[in-house]
Each structure stands twice: as structure tokens, then as C-alpha cells.
Write an enzyme that holds these catalytic residues in place. Structure first.
Site, PDB file in Angstrom:
ATOM      1  N   ARG A 107       0.819  -1.232   0.000  1.00  0.00           N
ATOM      2  CA  ARG A 107       0.000   0.000   0.000  1.00  0.00           C
ATOM      3  C   ARG A 107       0.842   1.267   0.000  1.00  0.00           C
ATOM      4  O   ARG A 107       0.380   2.326   0.426  1.00  0.00           O
ATOM      5  CB  ARG A 107      -0.971   0.013   1.181  1.00  0.00           C
ATOM      6  CG  ARG A 107      -1.949  -1.157   1.180  1.00  0.00           C
ATOM      7  CD  ARG A 107      -3.075  -0.956   2.165  1.00  0.00           C
ATOM      8  NE  ARG A 107      -3.970  -2.103   2.148  1.00  0.00           N
ATOM      9  CZ  ARG A 107      -3.781  -3.207   2.869  1.00  0.00           C
ATOM     10  NH1 ARG A 107      -2.740  -3.311   3.671  1.00  0.00           N
ATOM     11  NH2 ARG A 107      -4.635  -4.201   2.781  1.00  0.00           N
TER      12      ARG A 107
ATOM     13  N   GLU B 189      -5.295  17.008 -10.662  1.00  0.00           N
ATOM     14  CA  GLU B 189      -5.908  17.302 -11.957  1.00  0.00           C
ATOM     15  C   GLU B 189      -7.403  17.502 -11.883  1.00  0.00           C
ATOM     16  O   GLU B 189      -8.175  16.802 -12.522  1.00  0.00           O
ATOM     17  CB  GLU B 189      -5.556  16.220 -13.006  1.00  0.00           C
ATOM     18  CG  GLU B 189      -5.975  16.656 -14.411  1.00  0.00           C
ATOM     19  CD  GLU B 189      -5.276  15.888 -15.533  1.00  0.00           C
ATOM     20  OE1 GLU B 189      -4.297  15.185 -15.264  1.00  0.00           O
ATOM     21  OE2 GLU B 189      -5.726  16.021 -16.665  1.00  0.00           O
TER      22      GLU B 189
ATOM     23  N   GLU C 159       8.960  18.189 -25.645  1.00  0.00           N
ATOM     24  CA  GLU C 159       8.145  18.312 -24.429  1.00  0.00           C
ATOM     25  C   GLU C 159       8.625  19.475 -23.557  1.00  0.00           C
ATOM     26  O   GLU C 159       7.832  20.118 -22.869  1.00  0.00           O
ATOM     27  CB  GLU C 159       8.160  17.003 -23.640  1.00  0.00           C
ATOM     28  CG  GLU C 159       7.096  16.918 -22.561  1.00  0.00           C
ATOM     29  CD  GLU C 159       5.918  16.000 -22.937  1.00  0.00           C
ATOM     30  OE1 GLU C 159       4.802  16.278 -22.495  1.00  0.00           O
ATOM     31  OE2 GLU C 159       6.120  15.016 -23.670  1.00  0.00           O
TER      32      GLU C 159
ATOM     33  N   HIS D 217      -1.594  16.957 -26.733  1.00  0.00           N
ATOM     34  CA  HIS D 217      -1.737  15.526 -26.438  1.00  0.00           C
ATOM     35  C   HIS D 217      -2.989  14.899 -27.027  1.00  0.00           C
ATOM     36  O   HIS D 217      -3.039  13.682 -27.189  1.00  0.00           O
ATOM     37  CB  HIS D 217      -1.691  15.287 -24.928  1.00  0.00           C
ATOM     38  CG  HIS D 217      -0.295  15.295 -24.372  1.00  0.00           C
ATOM     39  ND1 HIS D 217       0.536  16.392 -24.483  1.00  0.00           N
ATOM     40  CD2 HIS D 217       0.434  14.335 -23.752  1.00  0.00           C
ATOM     41  CE1 HIS D 217       1.702  16.107 -23.917  1.00  0.00           C
ATOM     42  NE2 HIS D 217       1.680  14.871 -23.469  1.00  0.00           N
TER      43      HIS D 217
ATOM     44  N   ASN E 183      -1.688  19.035 -21.006  1.00  0.00           N
ATOM     45  CA  ASN E 183      -1.989  18.147 -22.129  1.00  0.00           C
ATOM     46  C   ASN E 183      -1.952  18.854 -23.476  1.00  0.00           C
ATOM     47  O   ASN E 183      -2.407  18.303 -24.482  1.00  0.00           O
ATOM     48  CB  ASN E 183      -3.361  17.492 -21.922  1.00  0.00           C
ATOM     49  CG  ASN E 183      -3.339  16.497 -20.778  1.00  0.00           C
ATOM     50  OD1 ASN E 183      -2.365  15.767 -20.611  1.00  0.00           O
ATOM     51  ND2 ASN E 183      -4.388  16.471 -19.989  1.00  0.00           N
TER      52      ASN E 183
ATOM     53  N   HIS F  75       6.740   9.598 -28.567  1.00  0.00           N
ATOM     54  CA  HIS F  75       5.733  10.439 -27.910  1.00  0.00           C
ATOM     55  C   HIS F  75       5.970  11.924 -28.197  1.00  0.00           C
ATOM     56  O   HIS F  75       5.045  12.651 -28.579  1.00  0.00           O
ATOM     57  CB  HIS F  75       5.749  10.167 -26.405  1.00  0.00           C
ATOM     58  CG  HIS F  75       4.804  11.019 -25.623  1.00  0.00           C
ATOM     59  ND1 HIS F  75       3.430  10.893 -25.729  1.00  0.00           N
ATOM     60  CD2 HIS F  75       5.011  12.031 -24.749  1.00  0.00           C
ATOM     61  CE1 HIS F  75       2.853  11.787 -24.947  1.00  0.00           C
ATOM     62  NE2 HIS F  75       3.781  12.490 -24.335  1.00  0.00           N
TER      63      HIS F  75
ATOM     64  N   ARG G 128      -4.333  21.539 -14.053  1.00  0.00           N
ATOM     65  CA  ARG G 128      -3.311  20.600 -14.494  1.00  0.00           C
ATOM     66  C   ARG G 128      -3.554  20.107 -15.921  1.00  0.00           C
ATOM     67  O   ARG G 128      -2.633  19.704 -16.623  1.00  0.00           O
ATOM     68  CB  ARG G 128      -3.228  19.420 -13.508  1.00  0.00           C
ATOM     69  CG  ARG G 128      -2.056  18.515 -13.766  1.00  0.00           C
ATOM     70  CD  ARG G 128      -1.800  17.571 -12.599  1.00  0.00           C
ATOM     71  NE  ARG G 128      -0.744  16.648 -12.987  1.00  0.00           N
ATOM     72  CZ  ARG G 128      -0.085  15.869 -12.156  1.00  0.00           C
ATOM     73  NH1 ARG G 128      -0.359  15.880 -10.885  1.00  0.00           N
ATOM     74  NH2 ARG G 128       0.862  15.065 -12.599  1.00  0.00           N
TER      75      ARG G 128
ATOM     76  N   LYS H  73       6.279  22.801 -14.878  1.00  0.00           N
ATOM     77  CA  LYS H  73       5.354  21.727 -14.528  1.00  0.00           C
ATOM     78  C   LYS H  73       5.071  21.717 -13.029  1.00  0.00           C
ATOM     79  O   LYS H  73       3.942  21.496 -12.592  1.00  0.00           O
ATOM     80  CB  LYS H  73       5.899  20.373 -14.985  1.00  0.00           C
ATOM     81  CG  LYS H  73       4.916  19.277 -14.650  1.00  0.00           C
ATOM     82  CD  LYS H  73       4.964  18.063 -15.511  1.00  0.00           C
ATOM     83  CE  LYS H  73       3.844  17.110 -15.089  1.00  0.00           C
ATOM     84  NZ  LYS H  73       3.942  15.805 -15.698  1.00  0.00           N
TER      85      LYS H  73
ATOM     86  N   LYS I 261       2.281  11.386 -11.090  1.00  0.00           N
ATOM     87  CA  LYS I 261       1.358  10.510 -11.799  1.00  0.00           C
ATOM     88  C   LYS I 261       2.080   9.227 -12.180  1.00  0.00           C
ATOM     89  O   LYS I 261       3.069   9.261 -12.926  1.00  0.00           O
ATOM     90  CB  LYS I 261       0.866  11.184 -13.079  1.00  0.00           C
ATOM     91  CG  LYS I 261      -0.311  12.096 -12.909  1.00  0.00           C
ATOM     92  CD  LYS I 261      -0.817  12.470 -14.301  1.00  0.00           C
ATOM     93  CE  LYS I 261      -2.059  13.309 -14.260  1.00  0.00           C
ATOM     94  NZ  LYS I 261      -2.541  13.577 -15.633  1.00  0.00           N
TER      95      LYS I 261
ATOM     96  N   HIS J 104      -1.790  11.794 -28.810  1.00  0.00           N
ATOM     97  CA  HIS J 104      -2.122  10.433 -28.350  1.00  0.00           C
ATOM     98  C   HIS J 104      -2.806   9.629 -29.451  1.00  0.00           C
ATOM     99  O   HIS J 104      -2.551   8.440 -29.617  1.00  0.00           O
ATOM    100  CB  HIS J 104      -3.025  10.485 -27.118  1.00  0.00           C
ATOM    101  CG  HIS J 104      -2.267  10.602 -25.829  1.00  0.00           C
ATOM    102  ND1 HIS J 104      -2.878  10.873 -24.624  1.00  0.00           N
ATOM    103  CD2 HIS J 104      -0.949  10.457 -25.543  1.00  0.00           C
ATOM    104  CE1 HIS J 104      -1.969  10.912 -23.672  1.00  0.00           C
ATOM    105  NE2 HIS J 104      -0.792  10.674 -24.196  1.00  0.00           N
TER     106      HIS J 104
END
Lengths: 368, 368
Positions: free
Chosen positions: B127, B242, B190, B253, B250, B270, B246, B232, B148, B257
Site C-alpha cells: 500500500r 488534476e 516536451e 496531447h 496536455n 511520444h 493541471r 510543470k 502521476k 495520443h
């Protein structure tokens, strides 16, 4: 809320949540979801198991549908084997296909296995969505307080998980009526445990009301679940992430988990295994110089609830000792035990000689 | 800490952590682990991939061993396919066999894939245990800020995960020197993105220092990584989970994506896919009435860094549109886009007509 419903607040700061305990709560589920602000537009995933689905899933679906919610039900096989990453993967697939978004809710309808599994889906899907528990066993009172969710790994139980608190818990006493008697007894064992580690008065109350509890009298059962949840909530609110105090909740679990592992999951119910474990812990207390009465009372109480207090004779002592060595509750090679100091209080000892434990395991064999 | 090392604090209350950026940091890893109080007695799991292991794993192991740590290294296949529950299961097995306990640390040594994967191991093992990132790509600056972590599901990327902040990030610029040029360019894409969405001055600086960045000049690269991480960090510290702000990260993206998904992971890096996506988003800005200069500058800048700005001709528009519909960044059927309003600022639009998007995708084809 129907008359007679008890409400308990689990205090965890901004993660605080209520547990509702009473009869007929499933019928009111839609209204309660609305009241808690769960968004109607976001689909809900209802996770349940093969032994519960036919009893209550339609009722929950209907109650939620009448309040405007769209619910998809996912059924997993009943039993501990469903607490694994493969089933998690399937449930995440079901959540995606049902269109669950970040504002969605995952519901656990069932016992501790469904709660742990669906809870980890809720904790990890899109990095965390809302979670609601509808426990259908007495045993599940334990997992409905504290937010511990997890699945098992081939090598260890509950090793992959999270702390993820529910929005609320709906404890509908009507669902308990369909439990087999053996599971009722095993569930009551964990309720008695909460008393043994924290509240001697509650142990006394359980002792006096054993017959009403075993008869599933709603008022007695509602009170006992409230008190059991309350004790756990007090402990968890003092130590949410199990840094120290929360470990006392493991009373009876060191021997108990080892018995479950050696017997193979299924032979002994969890509550039965920890009943035997609690008797073992009480005998360890006597070794440390505490009153003999602790061990005698612990054993008498469990017998009164029809619980086992001896280790089945075919389980091997060496295997039990070895299983304990693999348990999480060991640090730096020493044996750690939660040991009673009186009826209603415990201490954590990290200085338990393994020879004492072996002696107690041998002494707990059937026939002794 | 060696001279020239930059230190950036990611401000997240009690989960705040530093990012160290400089040359020769891996050699100092043991000392830094000690300084941060990571316990020597608890085993460490070092997760890396097949393309990084031979370059840096021994160095990290040696640095930690010299400070008294016991390290077990687990190697996963290089590439996005390792971000899955099967590999998570293997890594948890490796952690159990190495004896990791609740005070242990999981290290990610590699790019974004290793960071996301090892981070989710750290988030879910028992955990949650400690997590340290040692990124070895420019691209990974992005995943080393914000906590993330996730693995993929067959039906969706990054859908099973958590928010789990590291103890600290060690950004050793020496590791960047071994990157193939194509990955350098994709990583810089990026970095430029962070400027485009938040800080026009940084975009201007990147423009002026493009040659030094492409030559991997340590001082220019250290500064750019610091600024990229800093932007960031500012955004994430305002909105860790988010809820709103936040989402501006993207930028590029939504189309990016979709291109990755349709091309099959691997054909487009990417950073390359989001470079094309940023040009698309800038053209969308013009549709909304913002200056044409935004689209021209975005395209010119990406060309200067040797990045693609057109969609490969064999990718089908219908498939790209359909892939966007499956993306998480849609709510209630409307198309949501991060749209530039100037060089260095963006807004989130949830009113983007899909016909505009289709027109822009068509216009971005090679040859146009």
C-alpha cells in the site's frame, strides 16, 4: 433514513465518512447517493460476487435506477482467489466499457473479498474514483472501516493495494439474515476481537447478549456492528496509515493468518482462524506474566459463540511456524505479536521468543 | 553536491520533494540517499529496462552499496508494452523475494515508461513505499514532476494508477549523452511544450539556444530541464490531482495520443506525436480567432528542433478521429482541447466542433 438506523462517523479529516447501519437501507440507496452528491451523469460500476449477485444486485440496481443512476454490474467468482490482478484487469475493462469517468463511483456489494477488490479498482481506476461499500457479511464490518484495499500476489496476501476511503458505507442488516450460521459465528469473532483489544465493557456486553447476536436480532446486531466499527474507527483515525497503533487490530492475526495459509484458504474461515489465534495470543500473555484469567475468558467466550479454539490436528507445527515467518508482521527477524494485557487492552511486543510461540502452537492442538 | 548542480523544490505540502539536476549525480547517489534518511536496513528494488541496464545499473548499485544499501535490480523489456499488470506482478514478486519491507525504496532508473511502472509498484507495494526517480531521458523530465504513475490496460493508456510523489529526483545529465539524437529531439519537444503553455520567455530562450540544446551542452540542458520541471511543478502544485488547471499540461496531447495509437506505439515517439499535436492545437487557436503568428511560430520552432510537424500520409483521418473519441480528455461527448491564446499561454476549450478538428487533421497531412 428509516427509524432505528445508526450513523457512525469515521473521523479522517477531509477523508471522513459515515457508516449507516440499519434495516432496509438498500431500498434507500438512490436517495442516499443523491444526498451525498454522487453525480447522476457518471456511470456506476457495481462489483459483486457469484454468491451475492442473485440475492441483492437487482435490488441495488433498481434503487439506484429510480434515482436516475446508470449502473453496470460486474460479477466475480466468490472467494479469496478473485483478489488478484487478473480479476482487477477484467474489472477495469468492465469499467471502461461501461464508460466510467473520473466522477464515477465503484460500489462493492458483498463481503471482505469484494470490498478489498472493488476498493482497489476504485483506488486505481483513472488514479482514483469514488467508492461506496455495501457489506453483506458481519465479517466485512472490519474492512468497511479504514480504507485498506488490496489484491493478493501469488507469494503474499494483500500485498498490492492502497489506502482509499469510501464516500460512505451502507450496512443493511437485512443482508445478514441470509448468511450461513458458520459465517455468522466467524463474523462475530471479529466483532468480539474489537472489544478484546480496546473495550472490556463491549466484551462483557457481547458475552451477555451472545444468544441475541447468534439469533441475528436486528437491534443487538445493529448495536454490536456500531460498536465494532466504532472501535476500529477510533484506532484508524489515530493512525490511518498503520505507522504504529493501527497494528493492534491484528490481535489474533499472526497465528490466524498462518493457519489459513497452511490449511489452504477455504478450510478455515478467516474469523475461525483468528479465533484460534486470539486464544494463542492470550496464552502468550500468560507467558509474559499477565493473568491466567485472560486466556480462560478468551477461550470461554469463543466457545460460547460456537467458534473453534483448537488447531486442526492435521496441520503441521513446522509449517505453521514457517508460514508465520513469511508474514508481514515481522521486523528484522524478531517475532512481533499483539498480546492482551487484560480483557479490553493489548500491547505490541516485538520480543517474543519463537520457542514460546512453538510451545503455544503445540499446546493448541486438538486433544490438548 | 557537485558544483553546477541545480536544485528545484516541487511544492506539494508534506509531499514536497527536490529535483537535483547536474552532472555526476549517480556517483553521489549513496550520499544523497543517506542525507534523505532512507533506511540502510531496508532492501532497495532498482527497476530499469533492457536498454538502460548495461549503461547505468552497475553505477547506481555501486554508489548505493558503498553507502551501505542492499540493492536488487529488476530488468523489464524496453518499451511501452512493459507498462502492464503482468509486469507489475513480476516486479512485486521481485520485491517480495528481495525482502522489501514498508520502509524500503523502489527506484526507477530509465525513461518515462520505467518511471510510470516502477512508480506504480512503489505506490501499491504494501500500500505504498518510498519512491526515487533517476530519469535517463529528456522526455522523463515530464513524468518526474507531479507523481502521476500508472500502467496501461488493453483498452486504454495509463488507466490503472495512482498519485505517488517521489522522495526526490536525481537528474544526472551524463545519462542524456548516450541518448540517440531522435530521442533528444523528441524530449526537447516536451520541454518546449512547457514554455508554450506557460512561459513565452522560456520559449524565446529555447529558440535562441536551440543549437546548444541539440549539442547537449550541459549548462544549457541543465537550465532547460530546470525551467521545464519548474513550469510543470508550478502547475502541479496548484492542482495536484488534476481537477482543472493541471489539464493544460496536455497541450498537443489530444491529437498526439491519437497519432501514437493509430500509428501503433513505436513508429512515432511520444515527443514527435505531440509536436504534431501542438501544431494542430495552434491551428485550432487561429480558428478561434487568435493570431496566425501562434501557428507559424509553433511550426517554425519545431522545425528548428528537427521535429515532425506533419501527420504521416499513411495514417487514416477516420481512425485518428475515432482514436480521439476514446481518449480520456472528452467529457459528455464534446471535444475538449488545450488551445494556445499566445506563445506562452493556453486555455481549455470544451466547445471544439469535431468538424474543425477533422479539417485540421486533414490539413496537417504530409504534402500540405
Amino acid at each position: 433514513m428509516a427509524a432505528g438506523t445508526r450513523e457512525l462517523k469515521v473521523e479522517l479529516g477531509e477523508r471522513s465518512y459515515p457508516i449507516y447501519i440499519g434495516s432496509g437501507l438498500i431500498e434507500q440507496a438512490g436517495e442516499i447517493f443523491n444526498r451525498h452528491g454522487l453525480p447522476v451523469k457518471s456511470p456506476i460500476l457495481l462489483v459483486t460476487d457469484s454468491s451475492v449477485v442473485d440475492l441483492y444486485a437487482e435490488k441495488v440496481e433498481a434503487a439506484l435506477a429510480s434515482a436516475g443512476y446508470s449502473v453496470t454490474t460486474a460479477v466475480v467468482p466468490s472467494g479469496e482467489a478473485s483478489k488478484c490482478l487478473e480479476v482487477l484487469d477484467e474489472l477495469v475493462g468492465a469499467a471502461l466499457e461501461a464508460g466510467l469517468d473520473r466522477k464515477s463511483t465503484v460500489i462493492a456489494l458483498g463481503g471482505g473479498v469484494v470490498g478489498d477488490l472493488a476498493g482497489f479498482v476504485a483506488a486505481s481506476y483513472m488514479r482514483g474514483v469514488r467508492f461506496v461499500q455495501i457489506p453483506t457479511t458481519i465479517q466485512a464490518h472490519d474492512s468497511s472501516v479504514g480504507g485498506k484495499v488490496a489484491v493478493n500476489h501469488r507469494l503474499a496476501k494483500n500485498i498490492i493495494g492502497a489506502f482509499h476511503q469510501p464516500e460512505f458505507v451502507l450496512y443493511d442488516l437485512d443482508t445478514i439474515l441470509s448468511l450461513p450460521m458458520r459465517e455468522v459465528r466467524a463474523g462475530l469473532s471479529e466483532l468480539v476481537k474489537q472489544g478484546l483489544l480496546w473495550d472490556g465493557d463491549f466484551v462483557h456486553w457481547c458475552d451477555e447478549h451472545a444468544e441475541r447476536l447468534l439469533a441475528l436480532d436486528p437491534d443487538a446486531l445493529g448495536y454490536a456492528l456500531y460498536e465494532g466499527c466504532n472501535i476500529k474507527a477510533i484506532v484508524v483515525s489515530k493512525d490511518e496509515r498503520e505507522n504504529d497503533l493501527r497494528a493492534i487490530l491484528n490481535l489474533g492475526h499472526t497465528i490466524g493468518h498462518a493457519l489459513e495459509a497452511v490449511a489452504g484458504y477455504g478450510e478455515l474461515l478467516h474469523g475461525e482462524a483468528i479465533a484460534i489465534g486470539m486464544v494463542g495470543a492470550a496464552r502468550l500473555a500468560v507467558k509474559f506474566g499477565y493473568e491466567e484469567r485472560i486466556a480462560q475468558e478468551t477461550e470461554r467466550l469463543h466457545l460460547k459463540f460456537g467458534l473453534p479454539v483448537r488447531i486442526p490436528s492435521h496441520l503441521d507445527t513446522d509449517e505453521i511456524m514457517s508460514a508465520m515467518m513469511h508474514d508481514k508482521k515481522f521486523s528484522e527477524g524478531k517475532m512481533v505479536f499483539v498480546v492482551p494485557t487484560a480483557i479490553g487492552s493489548v500491547e505490541i511486543r516485538n520480543d517474543v521468543p519463537s520457542s514460546w510461540v512453538r510451545e503455544i502452537v503445540d499446546g493448541l492442538r486438538e486433544g490438548n
